[in-house]
Design a protein around this motif. Structure first.
Motif, PDB file in Angstrom:
ATOM      1  N   MET A  43       3.827  28.237  -0.641  1.00  0.00           N
ATOM      2  CA  MET A  43       2.972  26.928  -0.219  1.00  0.00           C
ATOM      3  C   MET A  43       3.414  25.814  -0.885  1.00  0.00           C
ATOM      4  N   LYS A  44       3.714  24.465  -0.293  1.00  0.00           N
ATOM      5  CA  LYS A  44       4.014  23.472  -0.979  1.00  0.00           C
ATOM      6  C   LYS A  44       2.863  22.636  -1.534  1.00  0.00           C
ATOM      7  N   THR A  45       2.912  22.133  -2.694  1.00  0.00           N
ATOM      8  CA  THR A  45       1.552  21.371  -3.195  1.00  0.00           C
ATOM      9  C   THR A  45       1.803  19.908  -3.090  1.00  0.00           C
ATOM     10  N   GLN A  46       0.859  19.345  -2.677  1.00  0.00           N
ATOM     11  CA  GLN A  46       1.039  18.120  -2.126  1.00  0.00           C
ATOM     12  C   GLN A  46       0.488  17.023  -3.553  1.00  0.00           C
ATOM     13  N   VAL A  47       1.519  16.320  -3.868  1.00  0.00           N
ATOM     14  CA  VAL A  47       1.290  15.569  -5.050  1.00  0.00           C
ATOM     15  C   VAL A  47       0.318  14.313  -4.888  1.00  0.00           C
ATOM     16  N   THR A  48      -0.574  14.018  -5.780  1.00  0.00           N
ATOM     17  CA  THR A  48      -1.416  12.993  -5.292  1.00  0.00           C
ATOM     18  C   THR A  48      -0.911  11.442  -5.838  1.00  0.00           C
ATOM     19  N   ILE A  49      -0.893  10.583  -4.868  1.00  0.00           N
ATOM     20  CA  ILE A  49      -0.064   9.343  -5.234  1.00  0.00           C
ATOM     21  C   ILE A  49      -1.482   8.397  -5.783  1.00  0.00           C
ATOM     22  N   ARG A  50      -0.920   7.970  -7.145  1.00  0.00           N
ATOM     23  CA  ARG A  50      -1.693   7.258  -7.889  1.00  0.00           C
ATOM     24  C   ARG A  50      -1.543   5.743  -7.327  1.00  0.00           C
ATOM     25  N   ILE A  51      -2.872   5.011  -6.970  1.00  0.00           N
ATOM     26  CA  ILE A  51      -2.645   3.624  -6.359  1.00  0.00           C
ATOM     27  C   ILE A  51      -3.569   2.713  -7.321  1.00  0.00           C
ATOM     28  N   GLN A  52      -2.947   1.374  -7.682  1.00  0.00           N
ATOM     29  CA  GLN A  52      -4.023   0.420  -8.145  1.00  0.00           C
ATOM     30  C   GLN A  52      -3.984  -0.747  -6.983  1.00  0.00           C
ATOM     31  N   LEU A  53      -5.006  -1.290  -7.104  1.00  0.00           N
ATOM     32  CA  LEU A  53      -5.346  -2.352  -6.140  1.00  0.00           C
ATOM     33  C   LEU A  53      -5.222  -3.478  -6.903  1.00  0.00           C
ATOM     34  N   ALA A  54      -4.677  -4.668  -6.597  1.00  0.00           N
ATOM     35  CA  ALA A  54      -4.650  -6.013  -6.975  1.00  0.00           C
ATOM     36  C   ALA A  54      -5.025  -7.164  -6.115  1.00  0.00           C
ATOM     37  N   ASP A  55      -6.455  -7.668  -6.028  1.00  0.00           N
ATOM     38  CA  ASP A  55      -6.733  -8.500  -5.230  1.00  0.00           C
ATOM     39  C   ASP A  55      -7.923  -9.246  -5.727  1.00  0.00           C
ATOM     40  N   ASP A  56      -8.069 -10.655  -5.546  1.00  0.00           N
ATOM     41  CA  ASP A  56      -9.207 -11.251  -6.027  1.00  0.00           C
ATOM     42  C   ASP A  56     -10.590 -11.278  -5.332  1.00  0.00           C
ATOM     43  N   HIS A  57     -10.239 -10.697  -3.996  1.00  0.00           N
ATOM     44  CA  HIS A  57     -11.662 -10.470  -3.100  1.00  0.00           C
ATOM     45  C   HIS A  57     -11.952  -9.203  -3.205  1.00  0.00           C
ATOM     46  N   MET A  58     -13.251  -9.313  -3.576  1.00  0.00           N
ATOM     47  CA  MET A  58     -13.836  -7.782  -3.798  1.00  0.00           C
ATOM     48  C   MET A  58     -13.932  -7.004  -2.454  1.00  0.00           C
ATOM     49  N   ILE A  59     -14.339  -7.614  -1.461  1.00  0.00           N
ATOM     50  CA  ILE A  59     -14.473  -7.159  -0.196  1.00  0.00           C
ATOM     51  C   ILE A  59     -13.099  -6.437   0.358  1.00  0.00           C
ATOM     52  N   THR A  60     -12.158  -7.086   0.001  1.00  0.00           N
ATOM     53  CA  THR A  60     -10.893  -6.286   0.191  1.00  0.00           C
ATOM     54  C   THR A  60     -10.748  -5.223  -0.444  1.00  0.00           C
ATOM     55  N   ARG A  61     -10.659  -5.003  -1.925  1.00  0.00           N
ATOM     56  CA  ARG A  61     -10.570  -3.776  -2.729  1.00  0.00           C
ATOM     57  C   ARG A  61     -11.641  -2.895  -2.299  1.00  0.00           C
ATOM     58  N   GLU A  62     -12.891  -3.043  -1.930  1.00  0.00           N
ATOM     59  CA  GLU A  62     -13.749  -2.296  -1.526  1.00  0.00           C
ATOM     60  C   GLU A  62     -13.131  -1.627  -0.315  1.00  0.00           C
ATOM     61  N   GLY A  63     -12.831  -2.463   0.554  1.00  0.00           N
ATOM     62  CA  GLY A  63     -12.373  -1.861   1.936  1.00  0.00           C
ATOM     63  C   GLY A  63     -11.215  -1.039   1.793  1.00  0.00           C
ATOM     64  N   LEU A  64     -10.285  -1.259   1.212  1.00  0.00           N
ATOM     65  CA  LEU A  64      -9.170  -0.661   0.986  1.00  0.00           C
ATOM     66  C   LEU A  64      -9.256   0.891   0.242  1.00  0.00           C
ATOM     67  N   LYS A  65     -10.203   0.507  -0.810  1.00  0.00           N
ATOM     68  CA  LYS A  65     -10.573   1.605  -1.574  1.00  0.00           C
ATOM     69  C   LYS A  65     -11.318   2.810  -0.602  1.00  0.00           C
ATOM     70  N   SER A  66     -11.934   2.181   0.114  1.00  0.00           N
ATOM     71  CA  SER A  66     -12.739   3.278   0.832  1.00  0.00           C
ATOM     72  C   SER A  66     -11.947   3.942   1.878  1.00  0.00           C
ATOM     73  N   LEU A  67     -10.874   2.998   2.566  1.00  0.00           N
ATOM     74  CA  LEU A  67      -9.782   3.889   3.443  1.00  0.00           C
ATOM     75  C   LEU A  67      -9.183   4.845   2.713  1.00  0.00           C
ATOM     76  N   ILE A  68      -8.590   4.493   1.537  1.00  0.00           N
ATOM     77  CA  ILE A  68      -7.624   5.090   0.848  1.00  0.00           C
ATOM     78  C   ILE A  68      -8.167   6.383   0.340  1.00  0.00           C
ATOM     79  N   GLN A  69      -9.432   6.528  -0.082  1.00  0.00           N
ATOM     80  CA  GLN A  69     -10.279   7.504  -0.561  1.00  0.00           C
ATOM     81  C   GLN A  69     -10.310   8.582   0.535  1.00  0.00           C
ATOM     82  N   ASN A  70     -10.156   8.231   1.655  1.00  0.00           N
ATOM     83  CA  ASN A  70     -10.238   9.113   2.707  1.00  0.00           C
ATOM     84  C   ASN A  70      -9.079  10.058   2.998  1.00  0.00           C
ATOM     85  N   GLU A  71      -7.898   9.660   2.262  1.00  0.00           N
ATOM     86  CA  GLU A  71      -6.407  10.172   2.500  1.00  0.00           C
ATOM     87  C   GLU A  71      -6.293  11.277   1.414  1.00  0.00           C
TER      88      GLU A  71
END
Length: 139
Positions: free
Chosen positions: A1-29
């Motif tokens: 069985m192939k192990t899925q590697v976790t992709i480590r992501i950094q968000l860089a944006d001065d708008h908190m709502i954008t970071r929070e939205g992206l974080k919420s969506l990405i955390q579901n992956e």
């Protein structure tokens, strides 16, 4: 069985709502995680240099240090990090500035989340990813 590697992501944006939205969506992956967030360019550089994420989703217009300069500084120290510009700016000077700085991808903020996911997968395979509107500008 192939192990899925976790992709480590950094968000860089001065708008908190954008970071929070992206974080919420990405955390579901299941194979992706947010390892850091930055609300300005200097913080983006410091965090990237210390944590060395796989991918950085970078805004262009941020206080302190813009995304173009932050990208240059990060890639000077860690050229293997993949940076995707995610911006509301489609003007040629911004697009070309980010491409010259070394980004692996460029998307506009009105793109669908699935397109961002596709961009992340594409750049991690070593290819560039440009949203359709960006391709038209570059061409």
């Amino acid at each position: 069985m192939k192990t899925q590697v976790t992709i480590r992501i950094q968000l860089a944006d001065d708008h908190m709502i954008t970071r929070e939205g992206l974080k919420s969506l990405i955390q579901n992956e299941k194979h992706m995680e947010i390892v850091a967030e930055a609300d300005n360019g200097r913080s983006a550089v410091e965090t990237a240099v210390s944590l060395i994420p796989d991918v950085i989703i970078m805004d262009i217009n941020m206080p302190g240090l813009n995304g173009i300069e932050a990208t240059k500084q990060i890639l000077a120290q860690h050229p293997h990090i993949k940076i995707i510009a995610l911006s509301m700016f489609s003007e040629r000077r911004y697009v070309m500035g980010m491409l010259k700085a070394g980004v692996s991808g460029y998307l506009l903020k009105d793109c669908a989340f699935n397109e961002l996911l596709n961009a992340i997968e594409t750049v991690l395979k070593g290819s560039r990813y440009l949203g359709q509107q960006i391709t038209d500008i570059v061409m």
